[in-house]
Structure formats: C-alpha cells, structure tokens
Design a protein around this motif. Structure first.
Motif, PDB file in Angstrom:
ATOM      1  N   PHE A 125      -0.358  -7.189   0.494  1.00 42.29           N
ATOM      2  CA  PHE A 125      -0.120  -6.070   1.397  1.00 42.29           C
ATOM      3  C   PHE A 125      -1.144  -4.982   1.100  1.00 42.29           C
ATOM      4  O   PHE A 125      -1.356  -4.630  -0.065  1.00 42.29           O
ATOM      5  N   GLU A 127      -1.289  -1.255   1.563  1.00 43.97           N
ATOM      6  CA  GLU A 127      -0.309  -0.235   1.931  1.00 43.97           C
ATOM      7  C   GLU A 127      -0.633   1.107   1.303  1.00 43.97           C
ATOM      8  O   GLU A 127      -1.275   1.176   0.257  1.00 43.97           O
ATOM      9  N   VAL A 133       2.435  -0.207   5.713  1.00 45.16           N
ATOM     10  CA  VAL A 133       1.562  -1.367   5.562  1.00 45.16           C
ATOM     11  C   VAL A 133       0.544  -1.440   6.691  1.00 45.16           C
ATOM     12  O   VAL A 133       0.899  -1.370   7.869  1.00 45.16           O
TER      13      VAL A 133
END
Length: 174
Positions: A125, A127, A133
């Motif tokens: 991810f 983020e 995200v």
C-alpha cells in the motif's frame, strides 16, 4: 505466495521479461516503487480498465506494459507524470500487508494480468500518514519505505507493444 520483506521478489510473473527487477540495487528498488505509483496514475488518468501486463526494472530505467487501446496524448502523459511526482513529494509510506488473495481482491488490490498467486498474498500500500491509500498492489517487494526517497520521475517514451498493449519507459532523475 508468502513472502517476507527479506526475500525480495519482483511484482508479477517472470515469464514476460525474465524478471521484473534486473537486480536488487537501491536504484532498481526505487524504480520498482515508482512502477506502483505509475500503475495507479495510469488508472487514475486513463481509467480503471487499465491493468499492468508486465514490468522490467533496471538501475537505469523502468518499463511497464499496460492494457490500453490507443496512443496516449501528450496531455495524458504530462498528467500521469505530474501525478507520480506529486505522490513522490507527498512522501507516502510503502506498507506491506499479508492477507488472503480473496481479501486483497475484495479491497481492490491490483495484480499483474496473467500472473499466478497463492491463497495468501503480500500487498503493498502507498498511503499517507492518515492511512489514505493511493495504490494497493499484489507484490513481494522490495520497496523503499517512503516515496519521498525517490527523485523526479520522467516519462521518456510511450509506445505500442501489441494490439491493446502500451509500454512506458521512464527514469528517476537524480
């Protein structure tokens, strides 16, 4: 596909390019993280029907193949490049989470078309500090810890590979 952070592997299948990462140098790892940002930027600019079909990353450049039926316009290329550079400047964390393949698919994690994955997958991810995200993608790594470690991203070339498949070659400039 159960991978640990200390077992670097390229994203997706090795079939198309004899491996996504040519080596595990710092520059290749940075290029690998940039491909995740590029893949999501392509989807944001061109549409959610865009999917990665392969990648090849060396310490000098990165290359990504993706499904798209037509040549990108100069404006689209500029927009994609700008979005990648924005996410580099945002200093997004690259966070690895292991989960079931089913859970990853339900949350919308992207995977390389045609690649085979096990029941348990590793998802990276990109983020921000709040947990928002930008991208999530099936991947074994390796990645930088933060996109802020990357330098300026520049698209060198966009071209056709085959019917419905385009290729971007890009660099991280120092």
């Amino acid at each position: 596909l159960m991978l640990k952070n200390d077992a670097p592997r390229p994203c997706g299948a090795k079939k198309k390019f004899a491996g996504g990462l040519a080596d595990h140098s710092e520059n290749s790892i940075k290029g690998h993280t940039a491909t995740h940002l590029l893949h999501q930027a392509l989807r944001d600019v061109l549409g959610s029907h865009v999917h990665q079909t392969g990648s090849n990353i060396t310490s000098e450049r990165l290359r990504i193949d993706f499904s798209y039926p037509e040549k990108m316009t100069k404006e689209q290329i500029t927009e994609v490049q700008g979005l990648v550079n924005e996410k580099i400047k945002d200093g997004l964390k690259m966070v690895r989470r292991e989960m079931s393949k089913e859970e990853a698919l339900k949350m919308g994690a992207q995977m390389e078309f045609g690649a085979k994955y096990g029941d348990v997958v590793s998802v990276y991810f990109a983020e921000d500090e709040k947990g928002d995200v930008f991208s999530k993608e099936f991947c074994g790594g390796p990645h930088v810890q933060n996109t802020g470690e990357l330098s300026n991203f520049r698209i060198l070339k966009e071209e056709a590979v085959s019917a419905g498949v385009r290729r971007i070659k890009a660099v991280l400039e120092s």
